[in-house]
Motif scaffolding. Structure first.
Motif, PDB file in Angstrom:
ATOM      1  N   GLY A 189       0.822  -1.220   0.000  1.00 32.18           N
ATOM      2  CA  GLY A 189       0.000   0.000   0.000  1.00 32.18           C
ATOM      3  C   GLY A 189       0.848   1.258   0.000  1.00 32.18           C
ATOM      4  N   VAL A 190       1.912   1.267   0.807  1.00 31.66           N
ATOM      5  CA  VAL A 190       2.802   2.428   0.860  1.00 31.66           C
ATOM      6  C   VAL A 190       3.489   2.632  -0.490  1.00 31.66           C
ATOM      7  N   VAL A 191       3.933   1.552  -1.113  1.00 32.15           N
ATOM      8  CA  VAL A 191       4.585   1.650  -2.425  1.00 32.15           C
ATOM      9  C   VAL A 191       3.606   2.189  -3.463  1.00 32.15           C
ATOM     10  N   ILE A 192       2.390   1.688  -3.468  1.00 33.86           N
ATOM     11  CA  ILE A 192       1.384   2.155  -4.434  1.00 33.86           C
ATOM     12  C   ILE A 192       1.078   3.637  -4.209  1.00 33.86           C
ATOM     13  N   LEU A 193       0.918   4.050  -2.945  1.00 33.19           N
ATOM     14  CA  LEU A 193       0.673   5.470  -2.652  1.00 33.19           C
ATOM     15  C   LEU A 193       1.847   6.334  -3.107  1.00 33.19           C
ATOM     16  N   GLY A 194       3.070   5.850  -2.910  1.00 33.78           N
ATOM     17  CA  GLY A 194       4.257   6.583  -3.358  1.00 33.78           C
ATOM     18  C   GLY A 194       4.275   6.747  -4.863  1.00 33.78           C
ATOM     19  N   ILE A 195       3.959   5.686  -5.579  1.00 33.67           N
ATOM     20  CA  ILE A 195       3.927   5.743  -7.048  1.00 33.67           C
ATOM     21  C   ILE A 195       2.856   6.719  -7.510  1.00 33.67           C
ATOM     22  N   LEU A 196       1.675   6.656  -6.897  1.00 30.22           N
ATOM     23  CA  LEU A 196       0.595   7.578  -7.268  1.00 30.22           C
ATOM     24  C   LEU A 196       0.974   9.025  -6.983  1.00 30.22           C
ATOM     25  N   ALA A 197       1.652   9.260  -5.863  1.00 31.26           N
ATOM     26  CA  ALA A 197       2.071  10.624  -5.520  1.00 31.26           C
ATOM     27  C   ALA A 197       3.060  11.158  -6.546  1.00 31.26           C
ATOM     28  N   VAL A 198       3.963  10.312  -7.026  1.00 33.94           N
ATOM     29  CA  VAL A 198       4.929  10.748  -8.046  1.00 33.94           C
ATOM     30  C   VAL A 198       4.225  10.998  -9.370  1.00 33.94           C
ATOM     31  N   VAL A 199       3.349  10.076  -9.765  1.00 33.15           N
ATOM     32  CA  VAL A 199       2.658  10.205 -11.053  1.00 33.15           C
ATOM     33  C   VAL A 199       1.747  11.428 -11.068  1.00 33.15           C
ATOM     34  N   PHE A 200       1.073  11.677  -9.969  1.00 35.32           N
ATOM     35  CA  PHE A 200       0.108  12.773  -9.919  1.00 35.32           C
ATOM     36  C   PHE A 200       0.619  13.970  -9.120  1.00 35.32           C
ATOM     37  N   SER A 201       1.932  14.127  -9.000  1.00 35.96           N
ATOM     38  CA  SER A 201       2.484  15.197  -8.179  1.00 35.96           C
ATOM     39  C   SER A 201       2.089  16.584  -8.673  1.00 35.96           C
ATOM     40  N   VAL A 202       2.075  16.776  -9.980  1.00 34.47           N
ATOM     41  CA  VAL A 202       1.694  18.085 -10.530  1.00 34.47           C
ATOM     42  C   VAL A 202       0.246  18.401 -10.159  1.00 34.47           C
ATOM     43  N   GLN A 203      -0.629  17.424 -10.342  1.00 36.78           N
ATOM     44  CA  GLN A 203      -2.038  17.642 -10.026  1.00 36.78           C
ATOM     45  C   GLN A 203      -2.238  17.851  -8.525  1.00 36.78           C
ATOM     46  N   LEU A 204      -1.520  17.089  -7.704  1.00 37.91           N
ATOM     47  CA  LEU A 204      -1.633  17.262  -6.253  1.00 37.91           C
ATOM     48  C   LEU A 204      -1.155  18.642  -5.830  1.00 37.91           C
ATOM     49  N   VAL A 260       7.631  26.261 -22.536  1.00 39.17           N
ATOM     50  CA  VAL A 260       7.875  26.712 -21.161  1.00 39.17           C
ATOM     51  C   VAL A 260       6.647  27.431 -20.600  1.00 39.17           C
ATOM     52  N   ARG A 261       5.947  28.187 -21.429  1.00 32.98           N
ATOM     53  CA  ARG A 261       4.739  28.875 -20.956  1.00 32.98           C
ATOM     54  C   ARG A 261       3.653  27.878 -20.566  1.00 32.98           C
ATOM     55  N   LYS A 262       3.427  26.866 -21.417  1.00 34.98           N
ATOM     56  CA  LYS A 262       2.385  25.874 -21.131  1.00 34.98           C
ATOM     57  C   LYS A 262       2.732  25.059 -19.884  1.00 34.98           C
ATOM     58  N   ALA A 263       3.996  24.683 -19.760  1.00 37.42           N
ATOM     59  CA  ALA A 263       4.412  23.929 -18.569  1.00 37.42           C
ATOM     60  C   ALA A 263       4.248  24.773 -17.318  1.00 37.42           C
ATOM     61  N   MET A 264       4.588  26.050 -17.406  1.00 40.69           N
ATOM     62  CA  MET A 264       4.454  26.945 -16.260  1.00 40.69           C
ATOM     63  C   MET A 264       2.973  27.147 -15.918  1.00 40.69           C
ATOM     64  N   ALA A 265       2.143  27.309 -16.932  1.00 42.40           N
ATOM     65  CA  ALA A 265       0.710  27.481 -16.684  1.00 42.40           C
ATOM     66  C   ALA A 265       0.114  26.246 -16.022  1.00 42.40           C
ATOM     67  N   ASN A 266       0.686  25.073 -16.315  1.00 41.76           N
ATOM     68  CA  ASN A 266       0.212  23.824 -15.714  1.00 41.76           C
ATOM     69  C   ASN A 266       0.869  23.532 -14.374  1.00 41.76           C
ATOM     70  N   GLY A 267       1.856  24.338 -13.993  1.00 40.80           N
ATOM     71  CA  GLY A 267       2.548  24.114 -12.731  1.00 40.80           C
ATOM     72  C   GLY A 267       3.473  22.911 -12.761  1.00 40.80           C
ATOM     73  N   ASP A 268       3.904  22.512 -13.949  1.00 42.56           N
ATOM     74  CA  ASP A 268       4.799  21.354 -14.116  1.00 42.56           C
ATOM     75  C   ASP A 268       6.237  21.853 -14.093  1.00 42.56           C
ATOM     76  N   TRP A 269       6.812  21.959 -12.888  1.00 42.69           N
ATOM     77  CA  TRP A 269       8.115  22.599 -12.724  1.00 42.69           C
ATOM     78  C   TRP A 269       9.261  21.790 -13.311  1.00 42.69           C
ATOM     79  N   VAL A 270       9.125  20.479 -13.364  1.00 37.49           N
ATOM     80  CA  VAL A 270      10.163  19.662 -14.006  1.00 37.49           C
ATOM     81  C   VAL A 270      10.211  19.979 -15.497  1.00 37.49           C
ATOM     82  N   GLN A 271       9.056  20.072 -16.112  1.00 34.57           N
ATOM     83  CA  GLN A 271       8.985  20.401 -17.538  1.00 34.57           C
ATOM     84  C   GLN A 271       9.467  21.832 -17.787  1.00 34.57           C
ATOM     85  N   VAL A 272       9.156  22.752 -16.887  1.00 36.46           N
ATOM     86  CA  VAL A 272       9.637  24.129 -17.016  1.00 36.46           C
ATOM     87  C   VAL A 272      11.165  24.138 -17.024  1.00 36.46           C
ATOM     88  N   TYR A 273      11.760  23.380 -16.111  1.00 35.21           N
ATOM     89  CA  TYR A 273      13.224  23.289 -16.040  1.00 35.21           C
ATOM     90  C   TYR A 273      13.794  22.739 -17.344  1.00 35.21           C
TER      91      TYR A 273
END
Length: 165
Positions: A21-36, A132-145
């Motif tokens: 359960g902890v592993v699955i929650l960790g994976i979900l948190a990474v996958v959905f980190s931008v949305q969270l 970079v504008r679209k990534a920033m508007a989406n709050g996807d900081w990894v993509q912005v970088y």
């Protein structure tokens, strides 16, 4: 001879399911980190810990441009302070809306609204900045970088950077 029934060990199963359960929650948190992160920012209306970390890294990059010249360094300090004080929600909204971007540029730099319109029009009309504008508007900081790294190797952007410094 009759043997007593073996006692079943349940704790390995319980521990296994807990770890799974902890592993699955960790994976979900990474996958959905931008949305969270975006959801947390929307819910609270304030910068999230991720936003604060991103701003901190940006401020370090800005402050690394100091030259020792008092007037130049004062501008650097002002830019860093302005970034720290501007809510990330305002920045992400401006990245997706040219009018809001012009207002933000005008408010944070003090340039006239007409000049800010010209600057933002150039940014919004040049496809080099779309990623970079679209990534920033989406709050996807990894993509912005990643997009920022691509932009920084562009000769036109390098020339503009030298002009501004």
């Amino acid at each position: 001879m009759h043997r007593a029934p073996r006692k079943k060990r349940r704790w390995p199963k319980i521990l296994g399911f807990t770890l799974l359960g902890v592993v699955i929650l960790g994976i979900l948190a990474v996958v959905f980190s931008v949305q969270l992160n975006n959801g947390l920012r929307s819910a609270t209306g304030k910068d999230t810990p991720v936003d604060t970390a991103v701003k901190s890294q940006l401020v370090r990059g800005i402050e690394a441009k100091k030259t020792g010249d008092a007037s130049h360094d004062a501008l650097i300090d002002k830019a860093a302070e302005t970034l720290q004080q501007t809510p990330m929600k305002t920045i992400t909204e401006a990245a997706g809306n040219q009018q809001k971007a012009a207002e933000l540029v005008s408010q944070t730099t003090g340039v006239p609204e007409a000049s800010a319109q010209v600057v933002t029009q150039a940014i919004f009309n040049d496809s080099k900045f779309d990623g970079v504008r679209k990534a920033m508007a989406n709050g996807d900081w990894v993509q912005v970088y990643q997009q920022g790294k691509t932009l920084s190797s562009d000769p036109d952007i390098q020339a503009l950077t030298r002009l501004v410094q």
